[in-house]
Design a protein around this motif. Sequence first.
Motif, short mmCIF file in Angstrom:
data_model
loop_
_atom_site.label_atom_id
_atom_site.label_comp_id
_atom_site.label_asym_id
_atom_site.label_seq_id
_atom_site.Cartn_x
_atom_site.Cartn_y
_atom_site.Cartn_z
N GLY A 157 0.79 -1.24 0.00
CA GLY A 157 0.00 0.00 0.00
C GLY A 157 0.81 1.28 0.00
O GLY A 157 0.46 2.24 0.67
N ARG A 200 -8.22 -3.81 -2.51
CA ARG A 200 -8.64 -2.50 -1.95
C ARG A 200 -9.64 -1.79 -2.86
O ARG A 200 -10.41 -0.95 -2.40
CB ARG A 200 -7.42 -1.60 -1.73
CG ARG A 200 -6.50 -2.10 -0.64
CD ARG A 200 -5.25 -1.24 -0.53
NE ARG A 200 -4.48 -1.26 -1.77
CZ ARG A 200 -3.44 -0.45 -2.00
NH1 ARG A 200 -3.08 0.42 -1.09
NH2 ARG A 200 -2.77 -0.52 -3.13
N TRP A 204 -12.72 0.42 -1.49
CA TRP A 204 -12.83 1.88 -1.70
C TRP A 204 -14.16 2.22 -2.36
O TRP A 204 -14.79 3.21 -2.04
CB TRP A 204 -11.69 2.38 -2.59
CG TRP A 204 -10.38 2.50 -1.87
CD1 TRP A 204 -10.18 2.89 -0.57
CD2 TRP A 204 -9.06 2.23 -2.39
NE1 TRP A 204 -8.84 2.87 -0.27
CE2 TRP A 204 -8.14 2.48 -1.36
CE3 TRP A 204 -8.58 1.81 -3.63
CZ2 TRP A 204 -6.76 2.33 -1.53
CZ3 TRP A 204 -7.22 1.66 -3.81
CH2 TRP A 204 -6.31 1.91 -2.76
N THR A 209 -15.08 6.04 -0.76
CA THR A 209 -13.93 6.93 -0.55
C THR A 209 -13.06 6.89 -1.79
O THR A 209 -13.07 5.92 -2.54
CB THR A 209 -13.07 6.44 0.63
OG1 THR A 209 -12.79 5.05 0.41
CG2 THR A 209 -13.78 6.61 1.94
N ILE A 211 -9.55 6.69 -3.99
CA ILE A 211 -8.32 5.91 -3.88
C ILE A 211 -7.26 6.80 -3.23
O ILE A 211 -7.28 8.01 -3.40
CB ILE A 211 -7.86 5.50 -5.31
CG1 ILE A 211 -8.92 4.60 -5.95
CG2 ILE A 211 -6.52 4.84 -5.31
CD1 ILE A 211 -8.62 4.20 -7.36
N THR A 212 -6.33 6.19 -2.49
CA THR A 212 -5.31 7.01 -1.84
C THR A 212 -4.45 7.73 -2.89
O THR A 212 -4.29 7.24 -4.00
CB THR A 212 -4.38 6.16 -0.95
OG1 THR A 212 -3.76 5.20 -1.81
CG2 THR A 212 -5.13 5.46 0.14
N GLU A 213 -3.93 8.87 -2.48
CA GLU A 213 -3.16 9.75 -3.37
C GLU A 213 -2.05 9.00 -4.12
O GLU A 213 -1.94 9.08 -5.34
CB GLU A 213 -2.57 10.87 -2.50
CG GLU A 213 -1.84 11.94 -3.26
CD GLU A 213 -2.73 12.67 -4.25
OE1 GLU A 213 -2.19 13.10 -5.27
OE2 GLU A 213 -3.95 12.79 -4.03
N LYS A 214 -1.23 8.25 -3.36
CA LYS A 214 -0.08 7.55 -3.97
C LYS A 214 -0.57 6.55 -5.02
O LYS A 214 -0.03 6.45 -6.11
CB LYS A 214 0.71 6.80 -2.89
CG LYS A 214 1.71 7.69 -2.19
CD LYS A 214 2.51 6.87 -1.19
CE LYS A 214 3.57 7.73 -0.52
NZ LYS A 214 3.85 7.30 0.82
N CYS A 215 -1.61 5.82 -4.65
CA CYS A 215 -2.14 4.78 -5.53
C CYS A 215 -2.74 5.41 -6.79
O CYS A 215 -2.58 4.91 -7.90
CB CYS A 215 -3.21 4.02 -4.76
SG CYS A 215 -3.46 2.40 -5.44
N ARG A 216 -3.40 6.53 -6.60
CA ARG A 216 -4.04 7.28 -7.69
C ARG A 216 -3.02 7.64 -8.78
O ARG A 216 -3.25 7.49 -9.98
CB ARG A 216 -4.59 8.55 -7.05
CG ARG A 216 -5.66 9.36 -7.69
CD ARG A 216 -6.78 8.66 -8.24
NE ARG A 216 -6.60 8.54 -9.67
CZ ARG A 216 -7.55 8.26 -10.53
NH1 ARG A 216 -8.75 8.04 -10.10
NH2 ARG A 216 -7.32 8.16 -11.80
N TYR A 480 -9.59 15.29 -6.65
CA TYR A 480 -8.40 14.72 -7.28
C TYR A 480 -7.95 15.54 -8.48
O TYR A 480 -6.79 15.89 -8.62
CB TYR A 480 -8.64 13.26 -7.68
CG TYR A 480 -7.40 12.68 -8.30
CD1 TYR A 480 -6.29 12.42 -7.52
CD2 TYR A 480 -7.31 12.48 -9.67
CE1 TYR A 480 -5.11 11.94 -8.08
CE2 TYR A 480 -6.14 12.00 -10.24
CZ TYR A 480 -5.05 11.73 -9.43
OH TYR A 480 -3.90 11.27 -9.99
#
Length: 985
Positions: A157, A200, A204, A209, A211-216, A480
Amino acid sequence: WPSGFHLSGTVTEPATATEPEMTYKVAISFDRCKITSVTCGCGNKDIFYCAHVVALSLYRIRKPDQVKLRLPISETLFQMNRDQLQKFVQYLITAHHTEVLPTAQKLADEILSSNSEINQVHGAPDPTAGASIDDENCWHLDEEQVREQVKLFLSQGGYYGSGKQLNSMFAKVREMLRMRDSNGARMLTLITEQFMADPRLSLWRQQGTGITEKCRQLWDELGALWVCVVLNPHCKLEEKSCWLRQLRKWGEMDVCPLEDGNYGNELPNITNALTQSSGHSQDSLARPRRTVFTRAIEGCDLHWQDSHLQRIISSDFYVSPSYQREGESLLFNSQGQPLWLEHVPTACARVDALRSHGYPREALRLTVAIINTLRLQQQRQLEIYKHQKKELLQRGATTITNLEGWVGHPLNPIGCLFLTLTEACRLEEENYTGDSKPPVYQHVPVATGSQDSGESYLSLALEVALMGMGQQRVMPEGLYAQDKVCRNEEQIIARLQDLELDPVLVQTLRKQCILLLEGGPFSGLGEVIHRESVPMHTFAKYLFSALLPHDADLAYKLALRAMRLPVLETTAPSGDVTHPHHLVSVVPSRYPRWFTLGHLESQQCELASTMLTAAKGDMLRLRTVLEAIQKNIHSSSLIFKLAQDAFKIATPADSNSDTTLLNVALELGLQVMRMTLSTLNWRRREMVRWLVTCATEVGVRALVSILQSWYSLFTPTEATSIVAATVMSHNTILRLSLDYPQREELASCARTLALQCAMKDPQNCALSALTLCEKDHIAFETAYQIVIDAASTGMTYTQLFTIARYMEHRGYPLRAFKLASLAMTHLNLAYNQDTHPAINDVLWACALSHSLGKNELAAIIPLVVKSVHCATVLSDILRRCTMTAPGLAGIPGRRNSGKLMSTDKAPLRQLLDATISAYINTTHSRLTHISPRHYGEFIEFLSKARETFLLAQDGHIQFAQFIDNLKQIYKGKKKLMLLVRERFG
């Protein structure tokens, strides 16, 4: 031991301090200059070859003469006779009898059986022979390993550097594409399959919610890489249709992430026209769902067969014949240079594909054609604006805007063109490793068929970055997409800052800045922009700093123009109503939903701060910047930050203060005071203290001014307790080294302020006012009178007692007595409030009255009796009054008898009666709710009561009657009454 298309050998790894020497068996198959499979005894599990495979390959490459090349084994066997073949097989079986014998036995049986499968096939296999000419040939890729690694990195992650690892895998794919290795797309497919299987995603989606910033960011890169793959100019049709099937399959899965990062609506289609008036955009809610793969799917429809496009990318010298240059043309500009009129991000995606697939010259040629097209478009837009200018300026608003901004776009068009151009100009430094040093660029002339244009790829890179960043565009929807706009802008600016601005680049910069200022609604720096335009503060800050040494007037003009933030202006101009872009925010609100507003406002503040710093010492420039701040910045905390910045820059530790900038700091500070006067702000005290410090630095006139206009800047409490108190402090007088008239002027202003504040808010300011007026008799008397007038209505007993004590301390005991008496009338102490905070004040007031004399004591006792119903407090006062004679304060002109006072005569008689009746009432009150554990305490209380009863002449009789009465009324409480009998008879 090379044999045909097979290489095997042993590799020895030398011993280390901790490991012994190791030997590994390695086998490599190759075909048409590619390694097609590898095995090694080390059992290494990685997507890259192990060191032993690399060592064997390098040995074969570097020392070809040491490795004797043999024919494929089938050729060698063909040359043997019957006896030699028999010998060969028997020796082979003997050398490996344990592994080979069962197989040899099985094969022998099959060959001897006439109808076995082996006898139906002509010839026999040869592992050392090459593949057939028609067979696919590609580099060996351990697919299982790729899957395992991606799965592992995703499961972490974004922690433990896994994001970095995934980015390096993406970089590997790009490298493979550049080398035209067909495994690039295969590896990307394996990576994508693991990304789509990430557990995940469904989580999500269920939670709604993002997706987390890094994953995005990783998903974005994945989508961009697929666009690159499908735009490969030399891929086969069947490959493309196979990718299209895969992409559609992934895109249809409900967990597939959406392009704009939130489950809302997205940008227009990849093939849409460029500039749209907002009135024409489709209803945003009716738009189809766009996933991270949508652009790649759309990219599958694009081809490279267009003859004009082919000519652009295949030659530097493609120009129109000179006789055709009159009139309009869609293919060439007036200089005969080719244009490429495709939707800009799509055209840039082609450039990225050419670059990525190892066609750098072709990528450059297409880039130049795109830039010539953008220039022509810029010229046309300038002409359109000239016709509309008058009307637009009157309206002060425009509906013209780009719905699709190039900065923050999923395909990063501007970044792509900039990179393509700067890579052509990069100087490779000798023996330099690491990547911390900024790149060094040189001018490389643009290869062109027309007369020498004198342009370089480097100046084009700067020009296209400025054009893209200055494009007027609507803020996209969703957190985003908005965040991405800021991030992409910062990335481009960071790259621009690597460019050394020489005269050629300065000329490009100036020219483009002038065009942006004149660009009207098509430029983010034009005179009229759309209300929801992406602000230009970050960009303008870069332009300002870059232009300042070369053209200060242009730098200021540009930065001042960029200071605006129209989305925060309270009313939307009438030209704006039709804009349907923010249908998602159904919440009625003055503003559309700008999630990054806080960041944008701080960037606006940064721009202002940069200008203030640069304008230090130039009164005229500072005035202009100050006006821009006052007009455009709406947040008090940001204006306060600017005031503090200006103050810091104006007062360097090692040299004299700069008065021009100090005055600006003060003026901004005063604005903050006015803005926050009636609203709650947790930093307000800090702001007020800072303002006084700033005014002190400016000088005595500034202090006089804030004291005189206090009511528009401070609350009465702030004005007296912070402002005037600080101005009158010893430190301030020393800091300013004032002469006597100046000190008097300040003191007089402070006193006037003090009296005005005391009138306006006596409760909170009376004491400060008295303190400030101590040295001036008339002012002090006036302040005292204000307190007396307010005492009956607007003040609490605590405030009055505090001022009364202050008066006694200052040597005004009679005034203290008067205020204490007034305080007593506001107080009410119930029978059970024997720990009330006002008890000390009451005892002090009685002590003061007693010390002044019999008359004062006689005046206060009725007030005490009326206000205090707590028996223990009353008996305490009574005891103190009987211990010494009254009047010991020795007021001049008064005689003092020196005799103790009797409890039988007034005024103490009244106090004694009140105390006795308080004991009686309290006793009854306590007995209604008494529990056995309080019996002991109650008996002590009765003992105290007896002491007071006995002060009266017939006290013992009164007390005996009182006790009998209790026994009669409370005879049900047998145990308690037993205790009462034991103690009191």
